[in-house]
Design a protein around this motif. Structure first.
Motif, PDB file in Angstrom:
ATOM      1  N   GLY A  37      58.071  42.724  10.048  1.00 13.90           N
ATOM      2  CA  GLY A  37      58.199  41.347   9.602  1.00 13.90           C
ATOM      3  C   GLY A  37      56.910  40.548   9.613  1.00 13.90           C
ATOM      4  O   GLY A  37      56.898  39.404   9.176  1.00 13.90           O
ATOM      5  N   GLN A  38      55.822  41.123  10.107  1.00 12.25           N
ATOM      6  CA  GLN A  38      54.562  40.398  10.162  1.00 12.25           C
ATOM      7  C   GLN A  38      53.984  40.135   8.776  1.00 12.25           C
ATOM      8  O   GLN A  38      53.338  39.120   8.556  1.00 12.25           O
ATOM      9  CB  GLN A  38      53.531  41.154  11.014  1.00 12.25           C
ATOM     10  N   LEU A  39      54.217  41.045   7.853  1.00 17.20           N
ATOM     11  CA  LEU A  39      53.769  40.846   6.473  1.00 17.20           C
ATOM     12  C   LEU A  39      55.002  40.672   5.599  1.00 17.20           C
ATOM     13  O   LEU A  39      55.807  41.600   5.464  1.00 17.20           O
ATOM     14  CB  LEU A  39      52.954  42.046   5.980  1.00 17.20           C
ATOM     15  N   PRO A  40      55.174  39.517   4.998  1.00 14.25           N
ATOM     16  CA  PRO A  40      56.404  39.261   4.245  1.00 14.25           C
ATOM     17  C   PRO A  40      56.612  40.177   3.047  1.00 14.25           C
ATOM     18  O   PRO A  40      57.744  40.405   2.638  1.00 14.25           O
ATOM     19  CB  PRO A  40      56.261  37.801   3.810  1.00 14.25           C
ATOM     20  N   MET A  41      55.542  40.745   2.490  1.00 10.63           N
ATOM     21  CA  MET A  41      55.720  41.611   1.329  1.00 10.63           C
ATOM     22  C   MET A  41      56.024  43.056   1.709  1.00 10.63           C
ATOM     23  O   MET A  41      56.416  43.840   0.864  1.00 10.63           O
ATOM     24  CB  MET A  41      54.498  41.551   0.401  1.00 10.63           C
ATOM     25  N   ALA A  42      55.894  43.400   2.989  1.00  8.72           N
ATOM     26  CA  ALA A  42      56.214  44.751   3.453  1.00  8.72           C
ATOM     27  C   ALA A  42      57.704  44.812   3.775  1.00  8.72           C
ATOM     28  O   ALA A  42      58.190  44.032   4.579  1.00  8.72           O
ATOM     29  CB  ALA A  42      55.390  45.094   4.694  1.00  8.72           C
ATOM     30  N   PRO A  43      58.444  45.731   3.160  1.00  7.88           N
ATOM     31  CA  PRO A  43      59.884  45.797   3.430  1.00  7.88           C
ATOM     32  C   PRO A  43      60.132  46.174   4.894  1.00  7.88           C
ATOM     33  O   PRO A  43      59.517  47.098   5.413  1.00  7.88           O
ATOM     34  CB  PRO A  43      60.382  46.889   2.486  1.00  7.88           C
ATOM     35  N   GLN A  44      61.010  45.426   5.528  1.00  5.13           N
ATOM     36  CA  GLN A  44      61.288  45.658   6.941  1.00  5.13           C
ATOM     37  C   GLN A  44      62.186  46.877   7.130  1.00  5.13           C
ATOM     38  O   GLN A  44      62.988  47.222   6.263  1.00  5.13           O
ATOM     39  CB  GLN A  44      61.954  44.436   7.557  1.00  5.13           C
ATOM     40  N   ARG A  45      62.042  47.466   8.275  1.00  4.44           N
ATOM     41  CA  ARG A  45      62.885  48.603   8.634  1.00  4.44           C
ATOM     42  C   ARG A  45      64.348  48.165   8.633  1.00  4.44           C
ATOM     43  O   ARG A  45      64.700  47.139   9.215  1.00  4.44           O
ATOM     44  CB  ARG A  45      62.493  49.124  10.005  1.00  4.44           C
ATOM     45  N   GLY A  46      65.180  48.918   7.950  1.00  6.64           N
ATOM     46  CA  GLY A  46      66.598  48.640   7.913  1.00  6.64           C
ATOM     47  C   GLY A  46      67.041  47.622   6.882  1.00  6.64           C
ATOM     48  O   GLY A  46      68.228  47.401   6.706  1.00  6.64           O
ATOM     49  N   ASP A  47      66.109  47.005   6.165  1.00  9.24           N
ATOM     50  CA  ASP A  47      66.453  46.028   5.139  1.00  9.24           C
ATOM     51  C   ASP A  47      66.771  46.783   3.842  1.00  9.24           C
ATOM     52  O   ASP A  47      65.925  46.967   2.976  1.00  9.24           O
ATOM     53  CB  ASP A  47      65.305  45.051   4.930  1.00  9.24           C
ATOM     54  N   GLN A  48      68.016  47.210   3.731  1.00  7.13           N
ATOM     55  CA  GLN A  48      68.401  48.056   2.601  1.00  7.13           C
ATOM     56  C   GLN A  48      68.225  47.367   1.253  1.00  7.13           C
ATOM     57  O   GLN A  48      67.889  48.011   0.268  1.00  7.13           O
ATOM     58  CB  GLN A  48      69.827  48.550   2.795  1.00  7.13           C
ATOM     59  N   ALA A  49      68.416  46.055   1.213  1.00  8.33           N
ATOM     60  CA  ALA A  49      68.237  45.331  -0.049  1.00  8.33           C
ATOM     61  C   ALA A  49      66.775  45.390  -0.509  1.00  8.33           C
ATOM     62  O   ALA A  49      66.502  45.521  -1.700  1.00  8.33           O
ATOM     63  CB  ALA A  49      68.697  43.890   0.100  1.00  8.33           C
ATOM     64  N   ALA A  50      65.857  45.298   0.421  1.00  5.04           N
ATOM     65  CA  ALA A  50      64.432  45.365   0.075  1.00  5.04           C
ATOM     66  C   ALA A  50      64.013  46.786  -0.309  1.00  5.04           C
ATOM     67  O   ALA A  50      63.135  46.968  -1.151  1.00  5.04           O
ATOM     68  CB  ALA A  50      63.589  44.868   1.240  1.00  5.04           C
ATOM     69  N   TRP A  51      64.629  47.771   0.307  1.00  8.34           N
ATOM     70  CA  TRP A  51      64.269  49.157   0.040  1.00  8.34           C
ATOM     71  C   TRP A  51      64.917  49.707  -1.218  1.00  8.34           C
ATOM     72  O   TRP A  51      64.384  50.634  -1.836  1.00  8.34           O
ATOM     73  CB  TRP A  51      64.624  50.041   1.237  1.00  8.34           C
ATOM     74  N   GLU A  52      66.043  49.151  -1.620  1.00  3.25           N
ATOM     75  CA  GLU A  52      66.788  49.699  -2.764  1.00  3.25           C
ATOM     76  C   GLU A  52      65.949  49.850  -4.031  1.00  3.25           C
ATOM     77  O   GLU A  52      65.912  50.934  -4.627  1.00  3.25           O
ATOM     78  CB  GLU A  52      68.030  48.848  -3.028  1.00  3.25           C
ATOM     79  N   PRO A  53      65.242  48.802  -4.484  1.00  7.26           N
ATOM     80  CA  PRO A  53      64.448  48.984  -5.715  1.00  7.26           C
ATOM     81  C   PRO A  53      63.279  49.949  -5.523  1.00  7.26           C
ATOM     82  O   PRO A  53      62.863  50.620  -6.468  1.00  7.26           O
ATOM     83  CB  PRO A  53      63.955  47.580  -6.048  1.00  7.26           C
TER      84      PRO A  53
END
Length: 96
Positions: A37-53
């Protein structure tokens, strides 16, 4: 003879797909600094919505992005001793 060679090749490929390093350990030492979460553009671990695309692009593309660097992520993602298999295992860990 061809069947034996084919079986040997498939066996070798399955062995090569195994990560040499523990994905949790790699994440903790090389990925967590940015993906917690330190870098807002880096997808967080477990954030499936961010990882999906990202996952929709395919694992080969994601591993290539880590290897070459992408946007703010430096080449090799701060893991200089990681293999492509290590990167794949960590990506799988982070995206679930």
């Amino acid at each position: 003879m061809k069947k034996i060679l084919l079986a040997a090749a498939v066996s070798m490929l399955s062995f090569q797909a195994l990560a040499a390093q523990d994905p949790e350990a790699v994440y903790a030492r090389a990925c967590a600094a940015c993906h917690n979460g330190q870098l807002p553009m880096a997808p967080q671990r477990g954030d499936q919505a961010a990882w999906e695309p990202r996952l929709a692009k395919g694992m080969d593309v994601l591993v290539q992005s880590v290897t070459n660097g992408l946007n703010a992520m430096p080449p090799r993602g701060l893991c200089m001793d990681c293999t492509a298999e290590d990167y794949q295992a960590v990506i799988e860990l982070m995206s679930k």
